[in-house]
Design a protein around this motif. Structure first.
Motif, short mmCIF file in Angstrom:
data_model
loop_
_atom_site.label_atom_id
_atom_site.label_comp_id
_atom_site.label_asym_id
_atom_site.label_seq_id
_atom_site.Cartn_x
_atom_site.Cartn_y
_atom_site.Cartn_z
N VAL A 1 0.83 -1.21 0.00
CA VAL A 1 0.00 0.00 0.00
C VAL A 1 0.87 1.26 0.00
N ALA A 2 1.95 1.24 0.78
CA ALA A 2 2.85 2.39 0.82
C ALA A 2 3.49 2.66 -0.54
N ALA A 3 3.84 1.60 -1.25
CA ALA A 3 4.47 1.76 -2.56
C ALA A 3 3.50 2.32 -3.60
N ILE A 4 2.21 2.13 -3.36
CA ILE A 4 1.19 2.73 -4.24
C ILE A 4 0.95 4.19 -3.85
N SER A 5 1.04 4.46 -2.56
CA SER A 5 0.74 5.81 -2.06
C SER A 5 1.83 6.81 -2.39
N GLY A 6 3.07 6.36 -2.52
CA GLY A 6 4.18 7.26 -2.83
C GLY A 6 5.29 6.53 -3.56
N ARG A 7 6.28 7.28 -3.98
CA ARG A 7 7.41 6.67 -4.70
C ARG A 7 8.37 5.98 -3.74
N SER A 8 8.39 6.41 -2.49
CA SER A 8 9.29 5.82 -1.51
C SER A 8 8.62 5.79 -0.15
N PHE A 9 9.09 4.92 0.72
CA PHE A 9 8.57 4.88 2.08
C PHE A 9 9.69 4.56 3.06
N THR B 1 12.59 0.73 -2.81
CA THR B 1 11.50 1.65 -2.49
C THR B 1 11.60 2.17 -1.06
N CYS B 2 12.10 1.33 -0.16
CA CYS B 2 12.25 1.73 1.23
C CYS B 2 13.56 2.49 1.40
N VAL B 3 13.47 3.75 1.82
CA VAL B 3 14.67 4.59 1.92
C VAL B 3 15.34 4.52 3.29
N ALA B 4 14.61 4.05 4.31
CA ALA B 4 15.19 3.96 5.65
C ALA B 4 14.26 3.17 6.55
N ALA B 5 14.84 2.57 7.60
CA ALA B 5 14.06 1.87 8.61
C ALA B 5 14.69 2.15 9.97
N TYR B 6 13.88 2.53 10.94
CA TYR B 6 14.38 2.90 12.25
C TYR B 6 13.63 2.15 13.35
N GLY B 7 14.37 1.77 14.38
CA GLY B 7 13.76 1.27 15.60
C GLY B 7 13.57 2.43 16.56
N SER B 8 12.38 2.59 17.09
CA SER B 8 12.08 3.72 17.98
C SER B 8 12.57 3.49 19.40
N GLY C 1 13.73 11.54 3.09
CA GLY C 1 12.94 11.85 1.91
C GLY C 1 11.82 10.87 1.61
N ALA C 2 11.31 10.18 2.63
CA ALA C 2 10.23 9.23 2.40
C ALA C 2 8.92 9.95 2.08
N ASP C 3 8.20 9.47 1.10
CA ASP C 3 6.88 10.00 0.76
C ASP C 3 5.81 9.47 1.70
N VAL C 4 6.06 8.30 2.28
CA VAL C 4 5.08 7.60 3.10
C VAL C 4 5.82 6.99 4.29
N VAL C 5 5.13 6.89 5.42
CA VAL C 5 5.69 6.20 6.59
C VAL C 5 4.91 4.92 6.84
N ASP D 1 -1.30 13.32 10.78
CA ASP D 1 -1.54 14.75 11.00
C ASP D 1 -0.26 15.46 11.43
N ARG D 2 0.52 14.80 12.23
CA ARG D 2 1.76 15.39 12.76
C ARG D 2 2.84 15.47 11.69
N VAL D 3 2.97 14.44 10.89
CA VAL D 3 4.09 14.33 9.95
C VAL D 3 3.79 14.99 8.61
N GLY D 4 2.52 14.96 8.20
CA GLY D 4 2.15 15.62 6.95
C GLY D 4 2.27 14.76 5.71
N VAL D 5 2.48 13.46 5.87
CA VAL D 5 2.48 12.53 4.74
C VAL D 5 1.62 11.33 5.14
#
Length: 237
Positions: A104-112, A137-144, A174-178, A194-198
């Motif tokens: 779904v993320a790959a459809i919603s934006g060019r990168s996530f 397609t995935c530009v980064a992955a982080y553990g919180s 530069g992710a289009d989607v989270v 709402d907080r992130v804007g994407v």
């Protein structure tokens, strides 16, 4: 239509949260049933936990089949434990939430980018990115750094910390989607967007949407070869 959510950890509070998130996106004619095992890890945060989780997924599907079965199954854990084995058991759709969220993320934006719980789970996320074809397609992955069970009630500083990681993956990578990397984050999707804007994608909602769509299309799990029923019944599982 009945969709069963398989939460492979034993947290009933998280199972209820997952079910609520699923019902928000399910159609009026879709029954959402959410189940979890009685025994096993309270959270899936290691390879050992995931091994137990895969067995739990199989046992929960077998139990449901004895009770009449479902039109689709969703594995509500971002490691997608037991996915291939589950698909051998039934001919209806079986969808993992990581698989659904990435598509779904790959459809919603060019990168996530992915924001998950503990950093030790990132290796499994990378494995799934490769399997599902989203390495580029995935530009980064982080553990919180937030443990799974702490997600049962996320507010104040904990929410701000999680939102900070989401903002980082957008601003710096530069992710289009989270993509949210845990079923326990399902109720945070709108607040974070709402907080992130994407767009922010929760795998539970994504998987329910895909599962219901596939069931309506009468597209199930192919039984031609790899996902054909196992040649032997496994005793004790």
């Amino acid at each position: 239509m009945k969709i069963t959510l398989l939460n492979p950890n034993t947290s009933r509070a998280m199972t209820a949260k997952i079910a609520a998130a699923a019902r928000e996106v399910a159609g009026p004619d879709v029954e959402i049933a959410a189940v979890c095992p009685l025994d096993g890890p309270a959270a899936i945060e290691s390879h050992l936990d995931e091994a137990f989780a895969a067995v739990a997924v199989i046992e929960l599907i077998r139990r449901d089949q004895l009770e009449g079965g479902s039109d689709a199954y969703v594995i509500a854990c971002f490691g997608d434990p037991g996915l291939d084995a589950a698909r051998e058991l039934v001919d209806v759709p079986v969808i993992g939430i990581a698989e659904a969220a990435m598509h779904v993320a790959a459809i919603s934006g060019r990168s996530f980018g992915i924001v998950t719980t503990l950093s030790r789970t990132l290796g499994r996320a990378q494995d799934l990115l490769h399997r599902y074809g989203f390495d580029r397609t995935c530009v980064a992955a982080y553990g919180s750094g937030i443990p799974v069970l702490d997600l049962e009630d996320v507010s104040g500083p904990a929410f701000d910390a999680l939102a900070g990681w989401c903002e980082r993956v957008v601003r710096e990578d530069g992710a289009d989607v989270v993509v949210l990397g845990c079923a326990g984050m399902a109720d945070l999707c709108d607040r974070l967007a709402d907080r992130v804007g994407v767009p922010v994608v929760d795998g539970v909602a994504a998987a329910v949407g895909l599962a219901s769509g596939m069931a309506r299309m009468r597209v199930g799990t192919s039984k031609r070869d790899e996902y054909a029923p196992p040649p032997r019944e496994t005793v004790g599982v």
